[in-house]
Write a protein that holds these residues in place. Structure first.
Motif, short mmCIF file in Angstrom:
data_model
loop_
_atom_site.label_atom_id
_atom_site.label_comp_id
_atom_site.label_asym_id
_atom_site.label_seq_id
_atom_site.Cartn_x
_atom_site.Cartn_y
_atom_site.Cartn_z
N HIS A 21 41.69 37.96 39.38
CA HIS A 21 42.45 38.98 40.11
C HIS A 21 41.55 40.05 40.72
O HIS A 21 40.37 40.18 40.38
CB HIS A 21 43.48 39.63 39.17
N GLY A 22 42.16 40.85 41.58
CA GLY A 22 41.48 42.01 42.14
C GLY A 22 41.65 43.22 41.23
O GLY A 22 42.38 43.19 40.24
N THR A 23 40.97 44.32 41.56
CA THR A 23 41.09 45.55 40.78
C THR A 23 42.55 45.99 40.70
O THR A 23 43.23 46.09 41.72
CB THR A 23 40.24 46.67 41.42
N GLY A 24 43.01 46.21 39.49
CA GLY A 24 44.39 46.62 39.28
C GLY A 24 45.36 45.48 39.14
O GLY A 24 46.53 45.69 38.83
N SER A 101 38.54 39.98 45.81
CA SER A 101 37.92 41.28 45.69
C SER A 101 37.04 41.34 44.43
O SER A 101 36.07 40.58 44.33
CB SER A 101 39.02 42.37 45.71
N ASN A 102 37.36 42.17 43.45
CA ASN A 102 36.56 42.22 42.23
C ASN A 102 36.48 40.87 41.55
O ASN A 102 35.44 40.49 40.98
CB ASN A 102 37.14 43.28 41.28
N LEU A 123 36.31 32.50 47.66
CA LEU A 123 35.98 33.92 47.54
C LEU A 123 36.76 34.69 48.59
O LEU A 123 36.47 34.62 49.78
CB LEU A 123 34.47 34.13 47.73
N MET A 124 37.77 35.43 48.14
CA MET A 124 38.63 36.19 49.04
C MET A 124 38.18 37.65 49.05
O MET A 124 38.21 38.32 48.02
CB MET A 124 40.09 36.08 48.59
N HIS A 125 37.70 38.11 50.18
CA HIS A 125 37.25 39.50 50.35
C HIS A 125 36.18 39.89 49.32
O HIS A 125 36.32 40.88 48.61
CB HIS A 125 38.45 40.45 50.27
N PRO A 126 35.09 39.12 49.25
CA PRO A 126 34.02 39.47 48.31
C PRO A 126 33.18 40.63 48.85
O PRO A 126 33.13 40.86 50.07
CB PRO A 126 33.19 38.20 48.24
#
Length: 198
Positions: A21-24, A101-102, A123-126
Motif C-alpha cells: 500500500h501507499g502511505t496511509g 508510492s511508498n 511500481l505505481m508512482h515510485p
C-alpha cells in the motif's frame, strides 16, 4: 520483524501476488485488486509497520522525498525475509509484486538488493531519490512503471531516471503515463492488466 498481513490462499502451483500500500493505506488497499487480476493466485498484502502521525508506512522518512536511509536498509532486509518466507509457504514458482508510492519504493528497494525474489514488478508512482548500485540480477525481470506526468510527489524526471536505470540493468521495462498527478488513474489499471496478460 513480523507484519500484519491479509492473505488469500490460491490454487496449487498458482503465482504468489504481493501487494504494498501507499502511505496511509493498509493491507486491504490493493488486496482485492490482486484477487481480481489473477483469481487463482495466492495473495499476500503486508501492512507497513511504521506509523507517521498515524499513517502506515514501510520505512521512515525525514521529510517528503528525504528518506531515513539506515531505516530503509533495515526494513528492506526485513521485507526481503518476509517475501522469501511467503514464497516458500505458497510454494510459488512465480512471484508478482505490486506497490503504490511508498509501497512501490519498498518493493523496488528489495529488488535492488534481492532481484531473485520477485519475478514481475508493478511500481505505481515510485520515488527513488538515490542512485542504486548496478544490479545484473535484474536482467530479464519484467517491470511496469505507472506514473502521472504532473505528479508533485514523484516528479516525472525522477520516474524516468528510475526506468532508465532498470533498463540499463537489462530489465524488461514498460512505462505507462497518465496526464494527472499522484492519483491512480484508470489507464494505469488497464496497463497492469495488459502487463499481467503478457
Amino acid at each position: 520483524m513480523s507484519y500484519i498481513a491479509r492473505k488469500t490462499e490460491g490454487t496449487a502451483g498458482a503465482p504468489l501476488f504481493l501487494t504494498f500500500h501507499g502511505t496511509g493505506g493498509n493491507e486491504t488497499q490493493f488486496h482485492g485488486l490482486a484477487e481480481s487480476l489473477i483469481p487463482q493466485a495466492h495473495v499476500t498484502s503486508p501492512r507497513g509497520d511504521i506509523s507517521e502521525f498515524g499513517a502506515a508506512r514501510y520505512f521512515k522518512r525525514k521529510a517528503e522525498g528525504l528518506y531515513d536511509i539506515d531505516d530503509l536498509a533495515m526494513r528492506t532486509t526485513a521485507m526481503a525475509a518476509f517475501i522469501r518466507a511467503e514464497k516458500a509457504r505458497a510454494a510459488a514458482s512465480r512471484v508478482i509484486g505490486l506497490g503504490y508510492s511508498n509501497g512501490a519504493n519498498i518493493l523496488a528497494a528489495v529488488a535492488f538488493l534481492h532481484p531473485d525474489l520477485v519475478d514481475d514488478l508493478i511500481l505505481m508512482h515510485p520515488l527513488i531519490p538515490w542512485q542504486p548500485a548496478p544490479q545484473p540480477g535484474l536482467r530479464g525481470r519484467r517491470i511496469l512503471i505507472t506514473a502521472g506526468e504532473r505528479d508533485p510527489i514523484c516528479p516525472a524526471p525522477m520516474t524516468q531516471t528510475l526506468a532508465d536505470y532498470l533498463s540499463a540493468q537489462g530489465a524488461l521495462v514498460t512505462t505507462a503515463w497518465h496526464p494527472g498527478g499522484h492519483e491512480i488513474a484508470q489507464p494505469e489499471i488497464s496497463a497492469i492488466q495488459t502487463f499481467l496478460a503478457g
